[in-house]
Design a protein around this motif. Sequence first.
Motif, PDB file in Angstrom:
ATOM      1  N   LEU A  43      30.056  39.146  11.449  1.00 41.91           N
ATOM      2  CA  LEU A  43      31.061  40.117  11.871  1.00 41.91           C
ATOM      3  C   LEU A  43      30.536  41.542  11.758  1.00 41.91           C
ATOM      4  O   LEU A  43      30.762  42.370  12.644  1.00 41.91           O
ATOM      5  N   LEU A  44      29.809  41.832  10.701  1.00 44.72           N
ATOM      6  CA  LEU A  44      29.222  43.162  10.531  1.00 44.72           C
ATOM      7  C   LEU A  44      28.236  43.475  11.653  1.00 44.72           C
ATOM      8  O   LEU A  44      28.256  44.568  12.232  1.00 44.72           O
ATOM      9  N   ASP A  47      30.151  44.102  14.896  1.00 45.39           N
ATOM     10  CA  ASP A  47      30.825  45.403  14.867  1.00 45.39           C
ATOM     11  C   ASP A  47      29.850  46.549  15.067  1.00 45.39           C
ATOM     12  O   ASP A  47      30.143  47.508  15.782  1.00 45.39           O
ATOM     13  N   ALA A  50      28.976  46.644  18.703  1.00 44.54           N
ATOM     14  CA  ALA A  50      30.087  47.191  19.494  1.00 44.54           C
ATOM     15  C   ALA A  50      30.176  48.700  19.326  1.00 44.54           C
ATOM     16  O   ALA A  50      30.414  49.422  20.300  1.00 44.54           O
ATOM     17  N   LEU A  51      29.972  49.208  18.104  1.00 45.75           N
ATOM     18  CA  LEU A  51      30.008  50.657  17.895  1.00 45.75           C
ATOM     19  C   LEU A  51      28.869  51.354  18.627  1.00 45.75           C
ATOM     20  O   LEU A  51      29.054  52.433  19.200  1.00 45.75           O
ATOM     21  N   ILE A  71      37.694  49.648  16.219  1.00 43.26           N
ATOM     22  CA  ILE A  71      36.710  48.658  15.774  1.00 43.26           C
ATOM     23  C   ILE A  71      36.478  48.755  14.276  1.00 43.26           C
ATOM     24  O   ILE A  71      36.331  47.745  13.585  1.00 43.26           O
ATOM     25  N   PHE A  72      36.469  49.965  13.730  1.00 42.85           N
ATOM     26  CA  PHE A  72      36.200  50.146  12.307  1.00 42.85           C
ATOM     27  C   PHE A  72      37.352  49.642  11.440  1.00 42.85           C
ATOM     28  O   PHE A  72      37.136  48.954  10.444  1.00 42.85           O
ATOM     29  N   PRO A  75      38.183  45.022  12.090  1.00 37.59           N
ATOM     30  CA  PRO A  75      36.854  44.496  12.460  1.00 37.59           C
ATOM     31  C   PRO A  75      36.877  43.371  13.492  1.00 37.59           C
ATOM     32  O   PRO A  75      36.221  43.479  14.521  1.00 37.59           O
ATOM     33  N   LEU A  76      37.606  42.308  13.269  1.00 35.07           N
ATOM     34  CA  LEU A  76      37.590  41.211  14.228  1.00 35.07           C
ATOM     35  C   LEU A  76      38.526  41.484  15.397  1.00 35.07           C
ATOM     36  O   LEU A  76      38.146  41.334  16.553  1.00 35.07           O
ATOM     37  N   GLY A  78      39.704  44.369  16.470  1.00 34.17           N
ATOM     38  CA  GLY A  78      39.219  45.499  17.257  1.00 34.17           C
ATOM     39  C   GLY A  78      38.061  45.122  18.149  1.00 34.17           C
ATOM     40  O   GLY A  78      37.942  45.603  19.280  1.00 34.17           O
ATOM     41  N   LEU A  79      37.215  44.244  17.640  1.00 34.14           N
ATOM     42  CA  LEU A  79      36.077  43.771  18.436  1.00 34.14           C
ATOM     43  C   LEU A  79      36.549  43.008  19.663  1.00 34.14           C
ATOM     44  O   LEU A  79      36.090  43.245  20.780  1.00 34.14           O
ATOM     45  N   TYR A  82      38.311  45.412  22.073  1.00 37.55           N
ATOM     46  CA  TYR A  82      37.345  46.265  22.762  1.00 37.55           C
ATOM     47  C   TYR A  82      36.701  45.526  23.929  1.00 37.55           C
ATOM     48  O   TYR A  82      36.626  46.037  25.040  1.00 37.55           O
TER      49      TYR A  82
END
Length: 90
Positions: A43-44, A47, A50-51, A71-72, A75-76, A78-79, A82
Amino acid sequence: MRTFNTSASRVPLATLLLPFLLLATSCSRYNNSGSLAIWGYVLLALDVLALLDVFRQPWDIGKKILWAAIIFFFPLGGLIIYYLFAGRGK
């Protein structure tokens, strides 16, 4: 109106992903020892990618900051939001 039609066509996909989202967020990203689990590392990494993708888009700074915050803070979720609704590459 065209933007509404393209967003509305993505809603069934989002509703299919909702049970997965609820299942994945109920799982802890941390082990009992306090370190990140494998799921947390995945997940990190997603993310961070994606950022990086957000800040490579040709958008104004306000839109970039808004997507980065989504996204921040989520995390999941928002991903997923997005990649479904950002309209990247248009």
